[in-house]
Design an enzyme around this catalytic site. Structure first.
Site, PDB file in Angstrom:
ATOM      1  N   SER A  16       0.878  -0.920  -0.002  1.00 25.11           N
ATOM      2  CA  SER A  16      -0.430   0.232  -0.027  1.00 25.11           C
ATOM      3  C   SER A  16       1.094   1.144   0.254  1.00 25.11           C
ATOM      4  CB  SER A  16      -1.303   0.467   1.056  1.00 25.11           C
ATOM      5  OG  SER A  16      -1.293   1.234   1.331  1.00 25.11           O
ATOM      6  N   GLY A  17       0.005   2.584   0.133  1.00 24.48           N
ATOM      7  CA  GLY A  17       0.994   3.554  -0.169  1.00 24.48           C
ATOM      8  C   GLY A  17       1.986   4.097  -0.324  1.00 24.48           C
ATOM      9  N   ASP A  37       4.835  -7.620   2.995  1.00 26.92           N
ATOM     10  CA  ASP A  37       3.526  -7.429   3.966  1.00 26.92           C
ATOM     11  C   ASP A  37       2.928  -7.322   5.177  1.00 26.92           C
ATOM     12  OD1 ASP A  37       2.381  -3.682   4.151  1.00 26.92           O
ATOM     13  OD2 ASP A  37       0.908  -4.621   4.953  1.00 26.92           O
ATOM     14  N   VAL A  64       7.339  -6.828  10.420  1.00 27.31           N
ATOM     15  CA  VAL A  64       9.154  -6.657  10.915  1.00 27.31           C
ATOM     16  C   VAL A  64       9.091  -6.401  12.389  1.00 27.31           C
ATOM     17  CG1 VAL A  64       9.010  -4.738   8.106  1.00 27.31           C
ATOM     18  CG2 VAL A  64       7.383  -4.030  10.524  1.00 27.31           C
ATOM     19  N   ASN A  90       9.936   0.092   5.122  1.00 27.71           N
ATOM     20  CA  ASN A  90       9.219   1.067   4.970  1.00 27.71           C
ATOM     21  C   ASN A  90       7.782   1.343   5.583  1.00 27.71           C
ATOM     22  OD1 ASN A  90       7.407   3.600   3.040  1.00 27.71           O
ATOM     23  ND2 ASN A  90       6.329   1.562   2.597  1.00 27.71           N
ATOM     24  N   ARG A 153       2.057  13.504  19.178  1.00 31.56           N
ATOM     25  CA  ARG A 153       2.425  12.606  17.769  1.00 31.56           C
ATOM     26  C   ARG A 153       3.850  11.899  18.960  1.00 31.56           C
ATOM     27  NH1 ARG A 153      -2.638  10.387  15.237  1.00 31.56           N
ATOM     28  NH2 ARG A 153      -3.105  12.473  14.162  1.00 31.56           N
ATOM     29  N   TYR A 156       4.712   8.526  17.533  1.00 30.20           N
ATOM     30  CA  TYR A 156       5.497   8.711  16.432  1.00 30.20           C
ATOM     31  C   TYR A 156       6.673   8.981  16.120  1.00 30.20           C
ATOM     32  CZ  TYR A 156       4.368   9.394  10.962  1.00 30.20           C
ATOM     33  OH  TYR A 156       4.107   9.469   9.808  1.00 30.20           O
ATOM     34  N   THR A 193      -2.316   8.848   1.523  1.00 31.82           N
ATOM     35  CA  THR A 193      -2.391   7.354   1.610  1.00 31.82           C
ATOM     36  C   THR A 193      -2.865   6.643   3.001  1.00 31.82           C
ATOM     37  OG1 THR A 193      -0.928   6.867   3.488  1.00 31.82           O
ATOM     38  CG2 THR A 193       0.341   6.753   0.836  1.00 31.82           C
ATOM     39  N   PRO A 194      -3.545   5.371   2.485  1.00 29.67           N
ATOM     40  CA  PRO A 194      -4.577   5.091   3.472  1.00 29.67           C
ATOM     41  C   PRO A 194      -3.677   4.469   5.262  1.00 29.67           C
ATOM     42  CG  PRO A 194      -4.105   3.156   2.399  1.00 29.67           C
ATOM     43  CD  PRO A 194      -3.497   4.399   1.536  1.00 29.67           C
TER      44      PRO A 194
HETATM   45  N1  LIG Z   1       1.197   9.356   5.246  1.00 34.19           N
HETATM   46  C1  LIG Z   1       2.047   9.734   5.217  1.00 34.19           C
HETATM   47  O1  LIG Z   1       1.574  11.312   5.059  1.00 34.19           O
HETATM   48  C2  LIG Z   1       3.361  10.124   5.930  1.00 34.19           C
HETATM   49  C3  LIG Z   1       4.021  10.724   5.632  1.00 34.19           C
HETATM   50  C4  LIG Z   1       5.618  10.256   6.263  1.00 34.19           C
HETATM   51  C5  LIG Z   1       6.346   9.395   6.780  1.00 34.19           C
HETATM   52  N2  LIG Z   1       4.911   8.247   6.816  1.00 34.19           N
HETATM   53  C6  LIG Z   1       5.367   6.911   7.112  1.00 34.19           C
HETATM   54  O2  LIG Z   1       6.000   6.153   5.531  1.00 34.19           O
HETATM   55  C7  LIG Z   1       5.421   4.403   6.120  1.00 34.19           C
HETATM   56  C8  LIG Z   1       4.751   4.146   5.121  1.00 34.19           C
HETATM   57  O3  LIG Z   1       3.193   4.434   5.339  1.00 34.19           O
HETATM   58  P1  LIG Z   1       2.158   4.740   4.091  1.00 34.19           P
HETATM   59  O4  LIG Z   1       1.816   6.028   4.188  1.00 34.19           O
HETATM   60  O5  LIG Z   1       2.578   4.251   2.792  1.00 34.19           O
HETATM   61  O6  LIG Z   1       0.899   4.101   5.330  1.00 34.19           O
HETATM   62  P2  LIG Z   1       0.003   2.850   3.933  1.00 34.19           P
HETATM   63  O7  LIG Z   1      -0.775   1.835   5.349  1.00 34.19           O
HETATM   64  O8  LIG Z   1      -0.706   2.588   3.159  1.00 34.19           O
HETATM   65  O9  LIG Z   1       1.424   0.985   4.445  1.00 34.19           O
HETATM   66  C9  LIG Z   1       2.149   1.126   5.402  1.00 34.19           C
HETATM   67  C10 LIG Z   1       2.378  -0.141   5.381  1.00 34.19           C
HETATM   68  O10 LIG Z   1       2.594  -0.692   6.387  1.00 34.19           O
HETATM   69  C11 LIG Z   1       2.196  -2.331   6.912  1.00 34.19           C
HETATM   70  N3  LIG Z   1       2.455  -2.746   7.816  1.00 34.19           N
HETATM   71  C12 LIG Z   1       2.074  -2.342   9.042  1.00 34.19           C
HETATM   72  N4  LIG Z   1       2.874  -2.672  10.285  1.00 34.19           N
HETATM   73  C13 LIG Z   1       3.680  -3.561   9.737  1.00 34.19           C
HETATM   74  C14 LIG Z   1       4.177  -4.281  10.238  1.00 34.19           C
HETATM   75  N5  LIG Z   1       4.042  -4.782  11.558  1.00 34.19           N
HETATM   76  N6  LIG Z   1       5.163  -5.607   9.111  1.00 34.19           N
HETATM   77  C15 LIG Z   1       4.872  -5.274   8.090  1.00 34.19           C
HETATM   78  N7  LIG Z   1       3.804  -4.489   7.701  1.00 34.19           N
HETATM   79  C16 LIG Z   1       2.830  -4.008   7.573  1.00 34.19           C
HETATM   80  C17 LIG Z   1       0.407  -1.865   6.640  1.00 34.19           C
HETATM   81  O11 LIG Z   1      -0.326  -3.301   6.096  1.00 34.19           O
HETATM   82  C18 LIG Z   1       0.953  -1.030   5.474  1.00 34.19           C
HETATM   83  O12 LIG Z   1       0.179  -1.677   3.719  1.00 34.19           O
HETATM   84  C19 LIG Z   1       5.213   4.975   7.454  1.00 34.19           C
HETATM   85  O13 LIG Z   1       5.752   4.151   8.211  1.00 34.19           O
HETATM   86  C20 LIG Z   1       4.885   6.122   7.479  1.00 34.19           C
HETATM   87  O14 LIG Z   1       4.817   6.398   8.931  1.00 34.19           O
HETATM   88  C21 LIG Z   1       3.683   8.400   5.899  1.00 34.19           C
END
Ligand SMILES: NC(=O)c1ccc[n+]([C@@H]2O[C@H](COP(=O)([O-])OP(=O)(O)OC[C@H]3O[C@@H](n4cnc5c(N)ncnc54)[C@H](O)[C@@H]3O)[C@@H](O)[C@H]2O)c1
Length: 269
Positions: A16-17, A37, A64, A90, A153, A156, A193-194
């Protein structure tokens, strides 16, 4: 490191994302991808969609936060492709919105084990493979919340600041081994992203009624996952340790660094 045709990327949180954006950017450069994932069905679905579009992509489920699971991911990725060049640590979650004194031990445990533990497990499992090959790069996803404060947060931001700091040191350690190795930390602002929805389905947060959990719903200016992925791969190709795409991120990082330096200078007088 520039991604070459046939290079293999392993991407955690790849279903995802941003992870999926990274997969698409690697594939666009002729690379092959392992979509990993904790949501096994979502990983399978994503890899199948990429294959349907002509890519070489496989799914390997892994949590992870579990070092054995990540070691198994590394073994199975090598069995499938025989090599790994880019490791994207990621996977991630968002933490509930609350002041630090109200954040629960369960939230802290979860953010530390997924965000920091996930990166540690990824480095321990894959760095020896990259070192043995003599060429490879590790991309750790943190956040703009790892470069500057983000009230409400702390689990986070605390884990993201750790990922920034350990990546800076990891890059130096890898370069000591071989100049063709390195690490980069990705610190985006808002990305469409979701993340909220997936974090809720994994039990990390509760979404208020009527809220979608899509980051874009939080406000204008969110980047697409592909824009973020392109920025990350450009930074890796240029040998940069930090990449922080997104509206206002540079200003927030600059304010933090300038505040830090002026405090240190004042203390030194
Ligand atoms: N979306 C934003 O605005 C944003 C901004 C900055 C940083 N991030 C970071 O980017 C990264 C990706 O997030 P995203 O926004 O694409 O969200 P997302 O939810 O689309 O993707 C994150 C993925 O990580 C997987 N995941 C969660 N826990 C897990 C685990 N224990 N083992 C394996 N997979 C696991 C989820 O199932 C999901 O598919 C995250 O670390 C998030 O904190 C996101």
């Amino acid at each position: 490191m520039k991604i070459e045709t046939g290079d293999v990327a392993v991407i955690t949180g790849g279903a995802s994302g941003i992870g999926l954006g990274l997969a698409r950017a690697v594939i666009a450069r002729g690379g092959r991808v392992v979509i990993s994932d904790v949501r096994a069905e979502a990983a399978e679905r994503t890899a199948a969609e990429l294959r349907d579009a002509g890519a070489e992509a496989i799914a390997i489920a892994a949590d992870v936060a579990d070092s054995d699971s990540v070691c198994n991911l590394a073994e199975r990725a090598l069995e499938a492709f025989g090599t790994v060049h880019l490791v994207c640590n990621n996977a991630g979650l968002v933490s509930p919105a609350a002041p630090m004194w109200e954040q629960t031990p369960a939230t802290w445990d979860r953010m530390i084990s997924v965000k920091i533990g996930g990166v540690i497990n990824g480095v321990r499992a894959f760095a020896p493979i990259l070192i043995a090959q003599g060429r490879g790069h590790i991309l750790n996803t943190a956040s703009s919340g790892g470069l500057a404060p983000l009230p409400l947060r702390t689990p986070y931001t605390g884990s993201m600041h750790a990922v920034v700091g350990l990546t800076e040191t990891l890059d130096l350690e890898l370069k000591t081994v071989n100049e063709l190795l390195g690490a980069t930390v990705l610190c985006p602002g808002l990305v469409d992203t979701p993340l909220g929805q997936n974090s809720a389905s994994l039990g990390a947060i509760q979404l208020p009624a009527g809220m979608s959990g899509n980051i874009a719903s939080l406000g204008a200016g969110a980047l697409s996952p592909l824009e973020v992925a392109e920025a990350a791969l450009a930074a890796i190709a240029a040998g940069r340790v930090h990449v922080a795409p997104g509206t206002g991120v540079l200003d927030r990082a600059r304010a933090r660094v300038q505040g830090l330096i002026s405090d240190l200078e004042a203390a030194g007088e």
